[in-house]
Enzyme design. Sequence first.
Site, PDB file in Angstrom:
ATOM      1  NE  ARG A 120     -18.164   3.792  27.254  1.00 17.78           N
ATOM      2  CZ  ARG A 120     -19.283   3.255  27.710  1.00 17.78           C
ATOM      3  NH1 ARG A 120     -20.398   3.916  27.652  1.00 17.78           N
ATOM      4  NH2 ARG A 120     -19.270   2.044  28.226  1.00 17.78           N
TER       5      ARG A 120
ATOM      6  CB  SER B 255       3.226  -2.763  -8.150  1.00 18.72           C
ATOM      7  OG  SER B 255       4.488  -2.504  -7.603  1.00 18.72           O
TER       8      SER B 255
ATOM      9  CB  ALA C  19       7.674  -2.876   7.059  1.00 15.00           C
TER      10      ALA C  19
ATOM     11  CD  GLN D 263      -3.271  -2.292  10.584  1.00 10.94           C
ATOM     12  OE1 GLN D 263      -4.262  -1.603  10.724  1.00 10.94           O
ATOM     13  NE2 GLN D 263      -2.064  -1.840  10.875  1.00 10.94           N
TER      14      GLN D 263
ATOM     15  N   GLY E  88       7.842  -4.020  -9.181  1.00 15.82           N
ATOM     16  CA  GLY E  88       9.099  -3.852  -8.445  1.00 15.82           C
ATOM     17  C   GLY E  88       8.872  -2.804  -7.376  1.00 15.82           C
TER      18      GLY E  88
ATOM     19  CE  LYS F 215      -1.815  -1.456   3.870  1.00 13.36           C
ATOM     20  NZ  LYS F 215      -1.188  -2.791   3.968  1.00 13.36           N
ATOM     21  N   GLY F 216       1.949   1.242   0.804  1.00 13.56           N
ATOM     22  CA  GLY F 216       2.813   2.428   0.927  1.00 13.56           C
ATOM     23  C   GLY F 216       3.337   2.869  -0.421  1.00 13.56           C
TER      24      GLY F 216
ATOM     25  CB  THR G 114       2.834  -5.148  15.721  1.00 12.86           C
ATOM     26  OG1 THR G 114       1.845  -4.306  16.308  1.00 12.86           O
ATOM     27  CG2 THR G 114       2.373  -5.611  14.353  1.00 12.86           C
TER      28      THR G 114
ATOM     29  NE  ARG H 209       5.663 -10.315  14.048  1.00 11.99           N
ATOM     30  CZ  ARG H 209       4.373 -10.308  14.376  1.00 11.99           C
ATOM     31  NH1 ARG H 209       3.869 -11.277  15.108  1.00 11.99           N
ATOM     32  NH2 ARG H 209       3.579  -9.343  13.970  1.00 11.99           N
TER      33      ARG H 209
ATOM     34  CG  ASN I 293      -1.067  -1.660  13.871  1.00  8.10           C
ATOM     35  OD1 ASN I 293      -1.082  -0.493  13.459  1.00  8.10           O
ATOM     36  ND2 ASN I 293      -2.172  -2.357  14.010  1.00  8.10           N
TER      37      ASN I 293
HETATM   38  P1  GDP Z   1       2.387  -2.075   3.084  1.00  9.33           P
HETATM   39  O1  GDP Z   1       2.353  -2.283   4.553  1.00  9.33           O
HETATM   40  O2  GDP Z   1       1.149  -2.543   2.405  1.00  9.33           O
HETATM   41  O3  GDP Z   1       2.747  -0.666   2.685  1.00  9.33           O
HETATM   42  O4  GDP Z   1       3.558  -3.009   2.535  1.00  9.33           O
HETATM   43  P2  GDP Z   1       5.026  -3.195   3.186  1.00  9.33           P
HETATM   44  O5  GDP Z   1       5.810  -1.978   2.939  1.00  9.33           O
HETATM   45  O6  GDP Z   1       4.918  -3.678   4.578  1.00  9.33           O
HETATM   46  O7  GDP Z   1       5.556  -4.429   2.350  1.00  9.33           O
HETATM   47  C1  GDP Z   1       5.634  -4.391   0.950  1.00  9.33           C
HETATM   48  C2  GDP Z   1       7.082  -4.656   0.545  1.00  9.33           C
HETATM   49  O8  GDP Z   1       7.133  -4.970  -0.838  1.00  9.33           O
HETATM   50  C3  GDP Z   1       7.982  -3.443   0.711  1.00  9.33           C
HETATM   51  O9  GDP Z   1       9.271  -3.891   1.027  1.00  9.33           O
HETATM   52  C4  GDP Z   1       7.977  -2.792  -0.674  1.00  9.33           C
HETATM   53  O10 GDP Z   1       9.160  -2.043  -0.949  1.00  9.33           O
HETATM   54  C5  GDP Z   1       7.903  -4.002  -1.558  1.00  9.33           C
HETATM   55  N1  GDP Z   1       7.182  -3.825  -2.830  1.00  9.33           N
HETATM   56  C6  GDP Z   1       6.091  -3.049  -3.095  1.00  9.33           C
HETATM   57  N2  GDP Z   1       5.658  -3.274  -4.356  1.00  9.33           N
HETATM   58  C7  GDP Z   1       6.509  -4.184  -4.889  1.00  9.33           C
HETATM   59  C8  GDP Z   1       6.567  -4.850  -6.160  1.00  9.33           C
HETATM   60  O11 GDP Z   1       5.740  -4.671  -7.050  1.00  9.33           O
HETATM   61  N3  GDP Z   1       7.570  -5.770  -6.334  1.00  9.33           N
HETATM   62  C9  GDP Z   1       8.486  -6.042  -5.353  1.00  9.33           C
HETATM   63  N4  GDP Z   1       9.424  -6.937  -5.612  1.00  9.33           N
HETATM   64  N5  GDP Z   1       8.456  -5.433  -4.157  1.00  9.33           N
HETATM   65  C10 GDP Z   1       7.472  -4.535  -3.930  1.00  9.33           C
HETATM   66  P1  IMO Z   2       0.444  -2.789   7.333  1.00  6.36           P
HETATM   67  O1  IMO Z   2      -0.320  -1.499   7.394  1.00  6.36           O
HETATM   68  C1  IMO Z   2       0.638  -7.014   8.421  1.00  6.36           C
HETATM   69  C2  IMO Z   2      -1.124  -8.138  12.263  1.00  6.36           C
HETATM   70  C3  IMO Z   2      -0.173  -8.651  13.318  1.00  6.36           C
HETATM   71  C4  IMO Z   2      -1.090  -9.614  14.038  1.00  6.36           C
HETATM   72  C5  IMO Z   2      -2.438  -8.893  14.019  1.00  6.36           C
HETATM   73  C6  IMO Z   2      -2.749  -8.105  15.277  1.00  6.36           C
HETATM   74  O2  IMO Z   2       1.908  -2.625   7.271  1.00  6.36           O
HETATM   75  O3  IMO Z   2      -0.118  -3.667   6.261  1.00  6.36           O
HETATM   76  P2  IMO Z   2      -1.844  -5.780  16.250  1.00  6.36           P
HETATM   77  O4  IMO Z   2      -0.460  -5.360  16.616  1.00  6.36           O
HETATM   78  O5  IMO Z   2      -2.484  -4.940  15.216  1.00  6.36           O
HETATM   79  O6  IMO Z   2      -2.732  -5.986  17.440  1.00  6.36           O
HETATM   80  O7  IMO Z   2      -1.643  -7.263  15.620  1.00  6.36           O
HETATM   81  O8  IMO Z   2      -2.372  -7.995  12.916  1.00  6.36           O
HETATM   82  N1  IMO Z   2      -0.779  -6.805  11.705  1.00  6.36           N
HETATM   83  C7  IMO Z   2      -0.254  -6.630  10.491  1.00  6.36           C
HETATM   84  N2  IMO Z   2       0.153  -7.524   9.567  1.00  6.36           N
HETATM   85  N3  IMO Z   2       0.687  -5.697   8.150  1.00  6.36           N
HETATM   86  C8  IMO Z   2       0.257  -4.784   9.050  1.00  6.36           C
HETATM   87  O9  IMO Z   2       0.162  -3.461   8.770  1.00  6.36           O
HETATM   88  C9  IMO Z   2      -0.198  -5.240  10.305  1.00  6.36           C
HETATM   89  N4  IMO Z   2      -0.655  -4.623  11.420  1.00  6.36           N
HETATM   90  C10 IMO Z   2      -1.019  -5.586  12.256  1.00  6.36           C
HETATM   91  O10 IMO Z   2       0.927  -9.305  12.733  1.00  6.36           O
HETATM   92  O11 IMO Z   2      -1.237 -10.792  13.290  1.00  6.36           O
HETATM   93 MG    MG Z   3       3.453  -3.243   6.069  1.00  5.90          MG
END
Ligand code: GDP
Ligand code: IMO
Ligand code: MG
Length: 424
Positions: free
Chosen positions: A143, A412, A298, A223, A414, A16-17, A129, A302, A38
Amino acid sequence: MENTLVMGLQWGDEGKGKIIDVLAEDFDAVVRFQGGANAGHTVIVGSEKYVLHLIPSGILHSGKLCVIGNGVVIDAAELIKEITGLRLRGIVIGDNLAVSDRAHIVLPLHVALDKAREAARGDGKIGTTGRGIGPCYGDKAARTGLRAGDLVSPGLKDKIAQIVAGLNKQLTGLYGAAPCNADEIFTLCQSHGEFLKPHIKDTTRLLHRLRDSGKTMLFEGAQGAMLDLDFGTYPFVTSSNTCVGGTFTGTGLPPSALGRTLGVAKAYCTRVGSGPFPTELNDSIGAMMQTKGGEFGATTGRPRRCGWFDAVAARYAVKINGADGLVITKIDVLDELEAIKVCTAYELGDELADWVPADVERLAECKPIYREFPGWRTPLRNVKSFADLPDAASAYLRALEEAVGVPVKILSLGPERSSLIRRS
Ligand code: GDP
Ligand code: IMO
Ligand code: MG
């Protein structure tokens, strides 16, 4: 440009980022509405890597207003660390960051409780997390929480004394953990309030003003749908509504403020933490996805569990959220595979299921039914248009669209900004 929600359709970390960062260029504001630290949203810009936990992924573009809405839970120390870290890297953070005065604050006691509860769950742990998310949202619902506005209000000391006394009872009485000192927490919160004061605002009013003046907004989900408190794999979920409804409760904007919803999904699936994952692969292909996809959390580092694309879960997520289109990420990770599978239904006892059951024990019994496709066996990273994709990759995407029920709008290929193709 219509106001757009970008949200995860799987178990988080869909990329998503990166997508928000690319799309942010077309909008005036980027808005987080749920979750907390998280989340870990990775954005790669040239040789620089940014991992954003609380600040919207639009912050790397100058002139974009970044809003942390009322539905987010904020660990103020983490937010300050993030602001300071970004400033050190030359990112300007001033009036371009607004934090809702209604957003709840994650206290050190919430973090301690999160960890204590997980330890007490033993083998049944959720695998959180450890960022205090569940206890903070719990206090919000009960509350008994502290809000960002309280950090800069005269009544802070009394509020903290009351909250700390209540949380200490749980920490010491239920979990035998050490209590926290209310005066220390007050001093900490007071200094956080001083630092964050210029950013703390009534963001609901701000967002309505933006809307009324014709400015456009990109909503950044954290998430994913399968971690939603109501619609995810409860209890192995997070404590907020990651689905479309969170956009409204987490900002104070009405549904009519949202134009379209894009659901982000990897070309395969991952999950961090415990809970059922029907298409999980505990074999060399799963290991390849983990290594080639860099599938390590990230936020916590883990390893992420990996498996084939689950179209039953994705279709369910698309239906619940009314997603208009798909964003498929990380398709390049599958480049070398000879054959690729997609789960199109579950076998559940004698039945065929095409919907995610509410009960995790039933979901754990589901056996995926797969369709298999030939791999393309060539690098996709430099492909510049949908028309230039190898036939096997196009066929795979068509199968995903057919199984999930909505078209692929963005692909996407890369982690970099440039590795992305769009279809109108
Ligand atoms: P988010 O939490 O949804 O923003 O995703 P994260 O950042 O936790 O994990 C996505 C990972 O995949 C990051 O390391 C990104 O740099 C990487 N990424 C995103 N899009 C692509 C893609 O199309 N190909 C590859 N190989 N990596 C990607
Ligand atoms: P982004 O936004 C992946 C998972 C945790 C755990 C459950 C509950 O980067 O996609 P919490 O700490 O929220 O109470 O944990 O949710 N979890 C995620 N897994 N990406 C995330 O965020 C997550 N945020 C929480 O691993 O299973
Ligand atoms: Mg993430």
